[in-house]
Design an enzyme around this catalytic site. Structure first.
Site, PDB file in Angstrom:
ATOM      1  N   HIS A   1      -5.918  30.483  22.896  1.00  9.57           N
ATOM      2  CA  HIS A   1      -4.477  30.720  22.748  1.00  9.57           C
ATOM      3  C   HIS A   1      -4.098  32.144  23.151  1.00  9.57           C
ATOM      4  CE1 HIS A   1      -4.774  33.207  19.072  1.00  9.57           C
ATOM      5  NE2 HIS A   1      -5.696  32.351  18.651  1.00  9.57           N
TER       6      HIS A   1
ATOM      7  N   CYS B   1     -11.077  32.139  17.062  1.00  9.86           N
ATOM      8  CA  CYS B   1     -10.443  31.588  18.253  1.00  9.86           C
ATOM      9  C   CYS B   1     -10.812  32.426  19.478  1.00  9.86           C
ATOM     10  CB  CYS B   1      -8.923  31.571  18.091  1.00  9.86           C
ATOM     11  SG  CYS B   1      -8.342  30.355  16.888  1.00  9.86           S
TER      12      CYS B   1
END
Length: 413
Positions: free
Chosen positions: A341, A359
């Site tokens: 992301h 992440c």
């Protein structure tokens, strides 16, 4: 005078009587003498011809349908059979009130028909059968039955439902509630995958809720895949029954396969074997509980916006490490919360240090570019991390050989 008259009468009676006897004898003798071979050949009935004319015909064929006519609360997995005696079955149909047909199999001697299609709960079916005896005379029978109404329904979803997916996308039959171990083979027997071009593949249970098919190798770009789940009428656990069948068709798009190296902080993106870009990234802190996992992952979903909340991974508000961040261009990789992301707050560390909560952080422009070029089912391989990927945490079947995955089949010997 009187006496002689009487004698004459008696004498006349005697003549008449003997004449009658002689006539009878003469006729009898004449009849016996007239039955000659020639006469018989000219159409006079013989003993053998009379016996042939009186021979009885074959007994009528009889048809027995199980369950009996009018049966109610029939289990959907109960056998439905049609049997013929004194003859063979020439026609059998079984249909639901909706008009949908149930397939069946006829024995080699055509005496028994057995339903092979799954019955749905809470449904009325009509069975019509015709049998013929040795003389070709037909007997027809019609019977109805109604299946039970379950206490609850075992709902499921076929993934993907349609569209274009990546070469690593498996076929998933995902149940809301776990399927009992002794019922999984029943499900597996009634799901099929066909592809053009044809592929070899294996079904396996990732857990009690997910039955997954993966090809032996990644799908070939451009493949057309059709999935059929004829699973209605299976009791997945006590009093919980599947009620519907399903099918889906999807297409395999370009081969987007990327590699993230957590030590060099780079992500290499390839399409159909050609490198498109190398992107700077920042992954989870090494040695921490949020270190990014190694292994082959598959993009599970794509969201233009997603709120990252640490409570979903066991870090409640007020505790060290808590966070709640709104992100853009998010592509999920694990059920535990690893995403690719946009992370504008970590641009300074991207390409040089791992500072995320697990992440893979990218710059806003790189994240948008990757999002636009990605799809569900694309493959992302992570190397350089000492933390392994849990087997259940996403579509992780590509971390095993086809043979290893095949051992997870409920039908494996």
């Amino acid at each position: 005078m009187t006496s002689s008259t009487t004698t004459a009468l008696l004498s006349r009676k005697g003549v008449l009587t003997w004449s009658a006897v002689l006539l009878t004898v003469g006729l009898t003798t004449s009849a016996c003498q007239s039955v000659t071979p020639d006469a018989a050949a000219q159409g006079t009935p013989s003993a053998s011809a009379s016996a042939s004319a009186s021979t009885t015909t074959s007994p009528a064929a009889a048809v027995t349908i199980t369950p009996r006519d009018g049966a109610k609360s029939v289990r959907p997995d109960a056998p439905v059979t049609v049997k013929a005696s004194n003859g063979t079955l020439s026609e059998v149909t079984m249909t639901a009130a909706s008009g949908a047909s149930i397939e069946g199999e006829l024995s080699a001697d055509k005496s028994v028909w057995t339903a092979t299609g799954g019955l749905k709960p809470k449904t009325t079916y009509t069975v019509t059968a015709k049998a013929e005896n040795a003389d070709g005379a037909s007997t027809s029978t019609t019977s109805t039955l109604r299946t039970l109404t379950p206490k609850d329904t075992a709902n499921y979803t076929v993934i993907p439902s349609s569209g274009v997916v990546g070469v690593g996308m498996p076929v998933v039959i995902q149940f809301v509630s776990p399927v009992d171990k002794d019922k999984r083979a029943d499900i597996e027997k009634r799901v099929t995958v066909s592809a053009t071009p044809a592929v070899k593949g294996t079904w396996g249970w990732l857990d009690g809720r997910q039955l997954i098919f993966r090809p032996s190798k990644y799908w070939k770009s451009g493949s057309k895949v059709h999935v059929t789940a004829d699973v209605a009428g299976i009791e997945t656990k006590k009093d919980l029954w599947t009620a519907t069948n399903a099918d889906t068709t999807f297409t395999v798009g370009s081969a987007m396969i990327s590699t993230v190296n957590t030590q060099t902080h780079r992500m290499t993106v390839t399409q159909n074997g050609k490198v498109l870009r190398t992107l700077k990234v920042s992954t989870g802190r090494p040695g921490s509980k949020t270190e990014t996992r190694s292994g082959i992952k598959v993009i599970l979903s794509r969201e233009s916006e997603h709120t990252m909340d640490s409570t979903t991974v066991g870090i409640p508000k007020g505790q060290p490490g808590y966070y709640r961040l709104k992100t853009e261009w998010a592509m999920r990789l694990t059920w535990s919360g690893e995403f690719l992301h946009s992370a504008p707050w970590s641009v300074g560390s991207q390409g040089s240090a791992n500072v995320s909560h697990g992440c893979t952080n990218l710059s806003p422009s790189d994240a948008k570019w990757l999002f636009d070029h990605s799809k569900m089912g694309d493959v992302v391989k992570f190397v350089g991390s000492s933390r392994g990927l849990e087997e259940y945490n996403g579509y992780t079947m590509w971390n095993q050989t086809a043979a290893q995955w095949g051992q997870k089949s409920a039908l494996a010997s």
